[in-house]
Enzyme design. Structure first.
Site, mmCIF file in Angstrom:
data_model
loop_
_atom_site.group_PDB
_atom_site.id
_atom_site.type_symbol
_atom_site.label_atom_id
_atom_site.label_comp_id
_atom_site.label_asym_id
_atom_site.label_seq_id
_atom_site.Cartn_x
_atom_site.Cartn_y
_atom_site.Cartn_z
ATOM 1 N N GLY A 197 1.042 -0.982 -0.277
ATOM 2 C CA GLY A 197 0.136 -0.134 0.095
ATOM 3 C C GLY A 197 0.988 1.226 0.498
ATOM 4 O O GLY A 197 2.079 1.278 0.663
ATOM 5 N N GLY A 238 -0.462 4.470 -0.471
ATOM 6 C CA GLY A 238 -1.221 5.244 -0.594
ATOM 7 C C GLY A 238 -0.544 6.750 0.469
ATOM 8 O O GLY A 238 0.698 6.721 1.006
ATOM 9 N N GLY A 272 1.344 4.959 3.565
ATOM 10 C CA GLY A 272 1.853 3.482 2.785
ATOM 11 C C GLY A 272 3.449 4.749 2.660
ATOM 12 O O GLY A 272 4.622 4.559 3.022
ATOM 13 N N ARG A 288 -11.225 6.088 5.158
ATOM 14 C CA ARG A 288 -12.478 6.140 5.349
ATOM 15 C C ARG A 288 -13.372 7.559 5.097
ATOM 16 O O ARG A 288 -12.262 8.266 4.909
ATOM 17 C CB ARG A 288 -13.018 6.242 6.995
ATOM 18 C CG ARG A 288 -13.008 5.048 7.797
ATOM 19 C CD ARG A 288 -13.578 5.693 9.492
ATOM 20 N NE ARG A 288 -12.453 6.167 10.122
ATOM 21 C CZ ARG A 288 -13.375 6.536 11.103
ATOM 22 N NH1 ARG A 288 -14.042 6.369 12.083
ATOM 23 N NH2 ARG A 288 -11.623 6.535 12.175
ATOM 24 N N ARG A 345 -15.215 2.958 10.997
ATOM 25 C CA ARG A 345 -14.103 1.740 10.514
ATOM 26 C C ARG A 345 -14.883 0.460 9.321
ATOM 27 O O ARG A 345 -14.439 -0.615 8.802
ATOM 28 C CB ARG A 345 -13.342 1.180 11.369
ATOM 29 C CG ARG A 345 -12.737 3.197 11.627
ATOM 30 C CD ARG A 345 -11.458 2.728 13.523
ATOM 31 N NE ARG A 345 -10.736 3.731 13.489
ATOM 32 C CZ ARG A 345 -11.053 3.880 14.853
ATOM 33 N NH1 ARG A 345 -12.008 4.629 14.795
ATOM 34 N NH2 ARG A 345 -10.365 5.380 14.633
ATOM 35 N N ILE A 402 -2.067 -2.113 8.847
ATOM 36 C CA ILE A 402 -2.744 -1.158 9.560
ATOM 37 C C ILE A 402 -3.914 -1.143 8.678
ATOM 38 O O ILE A 402 -4.695 -0.407 9.787
ATOM 39 C CB ILE A 402 -1.834 0.558 8.893
ATOM 40 C CG1 ILE A 402 -0.505 -0.321 10.032
ATOM 41 C CG2 ILE A 402 -2.708 1.697 9.016
ATOM 42 C CD1 ILE A 402 0.781 0.878 9.596
ATOM 43 N N THR A 403 -4.559 -1.376 7.849
ATOM 44 C CA THR A 403 -5.966 -1.454 6.744
ATOM 45 C C THR A 403 -6.830 -1.651 7.822
ATOM 46 O O THR A 403 -6.891 -2.509 9.144
ATOM 47 C CB THR A 403 -5.895 -2.562 6.186
ATOM 48 O OG1 THR A 403 -4.440 -2.432 5.280
ATOM 49 C CG2 THR A 403 -7.418 -2.268 5.066
ATOM 50 N N ARG A 422 -2.744 9.389 20.576
ATOM 51 C CA ARG A 422 -4.029 10.909 20.804
ATOM 52 C C ARG A 422 -4.329 11.405 21.904
ATOM 53 O O ARG A 422 -4.389 12.323 22.301
ATOM 54 C CB ARG A 422 -5.399 10.472 19.749
ATOM 55 C CG ARG A 422 -4.833 10.327 18.319
ATOM 56 C CD ARG A 422 -5.840 9.615 17.555
ATOM 57 N NE ARG A 422 -5.636 9.899 16.739
ATOM 58 C CZ ARG A 422 -6.452 9.156 15.086
ATOM 59 N NH1 ARG A 422 -7.043 7.824 15.856
ATOM 60 N NH2 ARG A 422 -6.151 9.003 14.334
ATOM 61 N N HIS A 462 -9.878 -1.117 17.654
ATOM 62 C CA HIS A 462 -9.413 0.186 17.578
ATOM 63 C C HIS A 462 -10.922 0.467 16.978
ATOM 64 O O HIS A 462 -10.948 1.419 16.025
ATOM 65 C CB HIS A 462 -8.873 0.059 15.766
ATOM 66 C CG HIS A 462 -8.610 1.286 15.809
ATOM 67 N ND1 HIS A 462 -8.289 2.255 16.272
ATOM 68 C CD2 HIS A 462 -7.915 1.535 14.365
ATOM 69 C CE1 HIS A 462 -8.201 3.626 15.410
ATOM 70 N NE2 HIS A 462 -7.652 3.177 13.971
HETATM 71 O O1 TXD Z 1 -5.222 3.256 13.059
HETATM 72 C C1 TXD Z 1 -5.605 2.872 12.684
HETATM 73 N N1 TXD Z 1 -5.148 1.182 12.772
HETATM 74 C C2 TXD Z 1 -6.057 3.656 11.313
HETATM 75 C C3 TXD Z 1 -6.147 2.769 9.516
HETATM 76 C C4 TXD Z 1 -5.455 4.597 11.107
HETATM 77 C C5 TXD Z 1 -5.560 6.010 9.454
HETATM 78 C C6 TXD Z 1 -6.051 4.745 8.166
HETATM 79 N N2 TXD Z 1 -6.705 3.309 8.762
HETATM 80 C C7 TXD Z 1 -6.435 2.538 7.609
HETATM 81 O O2 TXD Z 1 -5.625 2.948 6.538
HETATM 82 C C8 TXD Z 1 -7.426 3.157 6.196
HETATM 83 O O3 TXD Z 1 -8.883 2.920 7.323
HETATM 84 C C9 TXD Z 1 -7.387 2.688 5.364
HETATM 85 O O4 TXD Z 1 -7.650 1.673 5.219
HETATM 86 C C10 TXD Z 1 -5.724 1.923 5.370
HETATM 87 C C11 TXD Z 1 -4.912 3.127 4.412
HETATM 88 O O5 TXD Z 1 -5.509 4.219 4.506
HETATM 89 P P1 TXD Z 1 -4.542 5.154 3.780
HETATM 90 O O6 TXD Z 1 -4.772 6.624 4.296
HETATM 91 O O7 TXD Z 1 -3.347 4.859 3.660
HETATM 92 O O8 TXD Z 1 -5.550 4.756 2.383
HETATM 93 P P2 TXD Z 1 -4.677 5.359 1.157
HETATM 94 O O9 TXD Z 1 -4.297 6.701 0.822
HETATM 95 O O10 TXD Z 1 -6.064 5.593 -0.025
HETATM 96 O O11 TXD Z 1 -3.509 4.294 0.594
HETATM 97 C C12 TXD Z 1 -4.163 2.465 0.195
HETATM 98 C C13 TXD Z 1 -3.252 2.283 -0.725
HETATM 99 C C14 TXD Z 1 -3.728 3.097 -2.144
HETATM 100 O O12 TXD Z 1 -3.365 3.799 -2.435
HETATM 101 C C15 TXD Z 1 -4.345 1.800 -3.286
HETATM 102 O O13 TXD Z 1 -4.114 1.744 -4.820
HETATM 103 C C16 TXD Z 1 -3.817 0.270 -2.066
HETATM 104 O O14 TXD Z 1 -4.045 0.923 -0.864
HETATM 105 N N3 TXD Z 1 -4.146 -0.492 -2.660
HETATM 106 C C17 TXD Z 1 -3.720 -1.870 -2.332
HETATM 107 N N4 TXD Z 1 -2.005 -2.369 -2.620
HETATM 108 C C18 TXD Z 1 -2.049 -3.664 -2.725
HETATM 109 N N5 TXD Z 1 -2.627 -4.108 -2.844
HETATM 110 C C19 TXD Z 1 -4.170 -4.336 -3.106
HETATM 111 N N6 TXD Z 1 -4.483 -5.248 -3.094
HETATM 112 C C20 TXD Z 1 -4.467 -3.269 -2.809
HETATM 113 N N7 TXD Z 1 -5.468 -2.383 -3.080
HETATM 114 C C21 TXD Z 1 -5.729 -1.266 -2.918
#
Ligand code: TXD
Length: 315
Positions: free
Chosen positions: A9, A11, A14, A82, A88, A118-119, A151, A175
């Site tokens: 990931g 994003g 990541g 979200r 969540r 983390i997802t 936090r 969480h």
């Molecule tokens: O405390 C915690 N655990 C939480 C977790 C705190 C904040 C955010 N939390 C969760 O982390 C949030 O609810 C999401 O489920 C994840 C990732 O959050 P982020 O803000 O990084 O999301 P993005 O910016 O959308 O990035 C997700 C990336 C994106 O680039 C997609 O293309 C990629 O995931 N993606 C994949 N990568 C690899 N393999 C697959 N199958 C895939 N599908 C999507």
């Protein structure tokens, strides 16, 4: 020999993970994403900062699991975040499918890695990840409590006008809105928190902690928190790579501790170079026990919903 961290990931979280790991020179970084160009672009951009930071780290962006082979640590943020108004739990179905793909990918290429998930919805997704991947329970852990505790400490430090480092605290449980900040296990400069803060103020801060993620989503509109979640993930990875044996609140597999078996929940654990090396059982008063139980029930209910979506999880 420098370690290797693969980030599944690339994003918001990541990319931030990659940047922090590079600045700390913690390990070489592979940024993996199905959106290959996002991974490539961010890896190249951060690599071009290394001359400025004097950081001697190699970075690679890819959509090929072979490039993540034999990682020492894998941090997973693959999934959707979200949007305002979502819980969540609303992310369960879509992120369960994604984590199944990721589990298959990492099982083949890095069976010995320490995996930090983390997802969201974190507690169920990390449990599903461990089941789908079959990796050892003590090598698969979820990041949530380090963020939630951070936090809680932040809001307390602002209210009490004290340095954040003077606060020692922990947040347990799932969480989600039922997370359990632990005022009776919180000290400020060694003094018990409950002796120096009014109950109404404390209750307000506990609520603000529970809603900490939603508040940021309201401001950002298009995404959720990522700087603090990334910093939390790196603290866990660093404790493993450098064998710090830090006690950190994480979503960990319980096998009887706190009277819970075969479930992931947020508890204090020791993270060293063997992964989750010990679950720390702290004494809970009746109210804390009740709150912890409510949080655990919420995780169990959501896991039952996950099993309905994918009966493979029942195995
Ligand atoms: O405390 C915690 N655990 C939480 C977790 C705190 C904040 C955010 N939390 C969760 O982390 C949030 O609810 C999401 O489920 C994840 C990732 O959050 P982020 O803000 O990084 O999301 P993005 O910016 O959308 O990035 C997700 C990336 C994106 O680039 C997609 O293309 C990629 O995931 N993606 C994949 N990568 C690899 N393999 C697959 N199958 C895939 N599908 C999507």
């Amino acid at each position: 020999m420098r370690k290797k961290i693969s980030l599944i990931g690339a994003g918001q979280i990541g990319g931030t993970l990659a940047h922090i790991i590079t600045m700390k020179e913690l390990a070489d970084v592979v940024l993996f994403d199905v959106a290959k160009n996002i991974a490539k672009g961010k890896a190249l951009d951060i690599a071009q900062s290394t001359a400025i930071e004097g950081s001697n780290i190699n970075l690679l962006g890819t959509d090929n699991y072979e490039d993540t082979k034999d990682s020492d640590v894998i941090i997973i943020t693959a999934g959707v975040p979200r949007k305002p108004g979502m819980t969540r739990d609303d992310l369960l179905e879509i992120n369960l499918k994604i984590i199944k793909q990721v589990a298959i990918g990492i099982k083949k290429t890095s069976p010995n890695a320490f995996v930090i998930c983390i997802t969201n919805p974190l507690d169920v997704i990390v449990m599903a990840l461990q089941k789908y991947s079959g990796l050892p329970n003590n090598k698969v852990v979820g990041m949530a409590g380090v963020l939630d505790s951070s936090r809680f400490k932040y809001f307390l430090s602002k209210e009490l006008k004290v340095p954040i480092k003077s606060i020692n605290s922990i947040v347990l449980g799932g969480h989600g809105d039922t997370m359990v900040p632990m005022p009776n296990h919180t000290t400020v400069d060694g003094k018990p928190l409950v002796q120096i803060i009014k109950k109404e103020k404390l209750d307000l801060i506990i609520e603000k902690t529970r809603k900490g993620g939603a508040e940021i989503i309201k401001y950002l509109e298009k995404g959720s928190a990522f700087y603090a979640p990334a910093a939390a993930g790196v603290e866990m990875a660093e404790s493993y790579i450098k064998n710090f044996k830090k006690t950190l609140p994480c979503a960990a597999h319980l096998n009887g501790e706190y009277g819970i078996k075969n479930l992931y929940a947020g508890v204090p654990v020791v993270i060293g170079n063997k992964g989750v090396e010990k679950v720390i059982e702290i004494k809970l008063d009746p109210k804390e026990k009740e709150n912890f139980k409510i949080s655990i029930e919420a995780v169990k209910d959501l896991f039952s919903a996950a099993v309905k979506i994918d009966p493979d999880l029942k195995k």
